[in-house]
Design an enzyme around this catalytic site. Sequence first.
Site, PDB file in Angstrom:
ATOM      1  N   ALA A   8       0.825  -1.192   0.000  1.00  0.00           N
ATOM      2  CA  ALA A   8       0.000   0.000   0.000  1.00  0.00           C
ATOM      3  C   ALA A   8       0.851   1.229   0.000  1.00  0.00           C
ATOM      4  O   ALA A   8       1.809   1.357   0.680  1.00  0.00           O
ATOM      5  CB  ALA A   8      -0.909  -0.011   1.214  1.00  0.00           C
TER       6      ALA A   8
ATOM      7  N   ASN B 224       5.241   7.382   1.515  1.00  0.00           N
ATOM      8  CA  ASN B 224       4.149   6.560   0.979  1.00  0.00           C
ATOM      9  C   ASN B 224       3.136   6.044   1.985  1.00  0.00           C
ATOM     10  O   ASN B 224       2.010   5.750   1.615  1.00  0.00           O
ATOM     11  CB  ASN B 224       4.732   5.345   0.247  1.00  0.00           C
ATOM     12  CG  ASN B 224       5.513   5.735  -0.986  1.00  0.00           C
ATOM     13  OD1 ASN B 224       5.104   6.618  -1.719  1.00  0.00           O
ATOM     14  ND2 ASN B 224       6.640   5.100  -1.213  1.00  0.00           N
ATOM     15  N   TYR B 225       3.504   5.878   3.257  1.00  0.00           N
ATOM     16  CA  TYR B 225       2.642   5.148   4.179  1.00  0.00           C
ATOM     17  C   TYR B 225       2.094   5.969   5.341  1.00  0.00           C
ATOM     18  O   TYR B 225       1.081   5.606   5.925  1.00  0.00           O
ATOM     19  CB  TYR B 225       3.400   3.945   4.762  1.00  0.00           C
ATOM     20  CG  TYR B 225       3.732   2.904   3.729  1.00  0.00           C
ATOM     21  CD1 TYR B 225       2.741   2.079   3.216  1.00  0.00           C
ATOM     22  CD2 TYR B 225       5.022   2.761   3.248  1.00  0.00           C
ATOM     23  CE1 TYR B 225       3.037   1.126   2.251  1.00  0.00           C
ATOM     24  CE2 TYR B 225       5.329   1.817   2.284  1.00  0.00           C
ATOM     25  CZ  TYR B 225       4.331   1.000   1.789  1.00  0.00           C
ATOM     26  OH  TYR B 225       4.622   0.075   0.840  1.00  0.00           O
ATOM     27  N   LEU B 226       2.761   7.048   5.716  1.00  0.00           N
ATOM     28  CA  LEU B 226       2.318   7.828   6.867  1.00  0.00           C
ATOM     29  C   LEU B 226       1.511   9.035   6.401  1.00  0.00           C
ATOM     30  O   LEU B 226       2.008   9.852   5.628  1.00  0.00           O
ATOM     31  CB  LEU B 226       3.526   8.307   7.685  1.00  0.00           C
ATOM     32  CG  LEU B 226       4.451   7.209   8.209  1.00  0.00           C
ATOM     33  CD1 LEU B 226       5.599   7.818   8.996  1.00  0.00           C
ATOM     34  CD2 LEU B 226       3.687   6.207   9.063  1.00  0.00           C
TER      35      LEU B 226
END
Length: 897
Positions: free
Chosen positions: A39, A855-857
């Site tokens: 993701a 990308n993730y936080l």
Amino acid sequence: MSSDSAMLSDDDRPIVPKSDLIGHGTHTQNNGNGHVNGAGDQDTSMSEDEDADMPLSQVTTSKSELMTPVVPLGKRKRPVYAESSSDDEAPLASSSPVKAKSAAVPMPGALSATTLSLSSMNGKRKAKKPDSEEGDHGDDEPVVKKKKLAANGKAKVPRKKKVKKEDSGSEDVEPVTKKKRAPKKKKIKEESDDDAESEDDKPAKKKFTKKTPAKKAKEDDASGSETPKPKKKGKAKNEADASPKKGKAKTKDETEEEAVYRWWEAQDPNGDGTDKWQTLEHNGVIFPPPYEPLPRHVKMKYNGKDVDLPAASEEVAGFYAAMIETEHAQDKTFNKNFFEDWKKVLKDHPPRDGTKITNLNLCDFRPIYDHMAGEKEKKKSLTTAEKKELKKAKDEAEEKYATCLLDGRKEKVGNFRVEPPGLFRGRGEHPKKGALKFRVRPEDIILNIGKGVPIPKPNMPGKWKNVIHDQTVTWLANWTENINGNHKYVFLAAGSSLKGQSDMMKFEKARELKNHVDRIRQDYNADLKNKVMADRQRATAMYFIDRLALRAGNEKGEDEADTVGCCSLRCEHVTLEQPNFLIFDFLGKDSIRYYNRVAVETQVFKNIRIFKENKTDDDNLFDRVTTTLMNKHLASYMKGLTAKVFRTYNASITFQQQLDESTPTNASVQEKLNAYNHANRMVAILCNHQRSVPKTHEQSMDKMRDKLRSLKYERMKLRHVLFNEDSKYKKQKKYVDDESDIDDDWIAEHEEAMKAKEVEKAEKKFAKDNEKLVEDGNKPMKDDELQERLSVIEEDFKKLKKERGTKKATLKRERPPAKIEEAIEKLDERIKTFKLQIEDREAGKEVALGTSKINYLDPRITAAWCKTHDVPIEKIFSKTLLVKFPWAMEVDNEWKF
């Protein structure tokens, strides 16, 4: 096998058709790679991932864990079960021992943060509001509705009348500078938005420095003002109408600042998955320059003799020559692929002197390498003015490609340069590394552009492969590279409206998962005992995806790196260890090793043993689960939900809880930054964003330790000055202790280094002063002046030498004791801060923090945290990230993921 079977009952065994049992050992599906489905990962091969070239990760498991013996379970045959039925076991959906404990690499609090109680869905830890107040924000809602999801359920609902007035006309396509003036009276709750608007409404004649929207929002919040600034009389309605002062034209920076398009405030930012734009005009892509042949005297050697290569073959030889000092040239796969492709080029373009090249070991590329190294040195030795001139010429040549017109707005293009030909390096142990990447030509490229606009001409001979007008996609150009057959795309820059909308929708989708995650977990925990094999496998895979943040994994070809994800795990990748430990060991995305010894629930342990029965090491562990089936099942819970969303959700919710738990109050900025980086590391470990220790790590740590000692040296000298002033200071506790890691040898070495720097500084200043004198038409100073300056330095350091070991010192300029005490206090603070920086650097040597940050936080977590704890966001987000996430800077300090 008796020890294995002792924990498994017949009632635990899923229902399996006889036909499946007959061919169970060979019934497999090759369905996965951990390469595509992370993701938040970039969907294209031209991503912004800072760890794109990250080498194979080092194992981060502690020594004690690695020393724990792995109990082999022998050959996987169907055991004889001795235990009675386990139907009386409590359903896993109602048990909670693992929810409160991390199942990943030792990471206190990281996993527990991924489990939310219904009472804590809102940031204020209050009961969830009914759907009428806080809806289920799906993909079909415009982003403008999602932007007001701030403060964890306390969304600020804009007043319809005012929105209608402010957003009338064509504001969705005009820069924010052309907004109509907002009314003077504003509610305090709308402060963050209104303040930003009032900043934009200031007259153009007011001089200001360039700031990103992020900085601007921060300054507005920090001002403490609860009411908007009053408007000046006589101001034009539109910012564009306000003329600057006479004789003072707007600077380029000011013009760019005014042109920022605040798409997150637009009425319809094209977030519904249909048309992404109405008009699009751009200049295509810029191709690299053609190959320039080497000088005649520079030739590679074969078996000790010069080889006369034609340009095409020489160019490929140059690709390899540039890498002979790297690890790639020592890699067998890299060399094999390069030589095979080069021989094909040599067949079409053979050496002019008839040399037959059949053995790479007889090739000597050193002459080409030396020539390239010399050219690099020439570029380095250019003067600053010459470098600026070259950069200016390059920028002018690329200027028209760097921007496009999107719906009438000027927006920056991201990667408008076509990648030059070269040798494919790949990521990790890629089987095609070393293969030749062909030169991309116009005939390879498809352009996407608006109808009726001029079609750009390529900057090299040729015609475009095709020109299309697809308004449902956001790419401007694409082509297929020859190594893996992957599509390469040209998108708008990270800070563009389209990319920003995509990012915001991604994080809102992950945030929406909070409303469904408890139900999903209850269901897959219940399905861990399902009698249907496919459902039980899916539940177990879902357990891993949720608890360990594993990527889902997809089907891969034989010519790709052997990397896997959850759904494509093979039996060899998971080892059972009594009583309830699983040892994961496989290569994930980019061939980064994932190693984790983790305690799991008893039922999960039993399931893995069942799935491995009568299979070989090469068989798929989940032979009845595919990523497609998994995502189809997840979509039944929430529109658009995929396994990728779980990875983003778990990363962000873990990060939020880690920050809430570990950020100290009444601490220094550096202590807060350390807490922030610790939380980021927890997420990086959870997501396996690891790296090998940088080669220069020890060298940089030595420099930091040396700098710390130099600060202590300064403190020591000031203490000794106080002792010289009054002996009473020797008895004071804060001054009595020596700097323990500074000895006489280090002091002598340090003072010699200081002296050398002072001499160099004096010589440079002398030369610079003489240059200025000559420019002004005066006579230059004589060398005697320089010698006099150097003699002063010599005397100063002789004095320092005499003071060694005496615990007495003097200053060049006398200062009162109070000032010296104040200077020591400041040094104490600097030393404390620097020690924290050293600890932080050492703790993060094996973890890559950039990937999760990009990308993730959810960037709004960082923005709100910085406002709450008075930490300048520039200390966390680089300029690139501030441009990428302007929409995130609008949240208030109470916002929670």
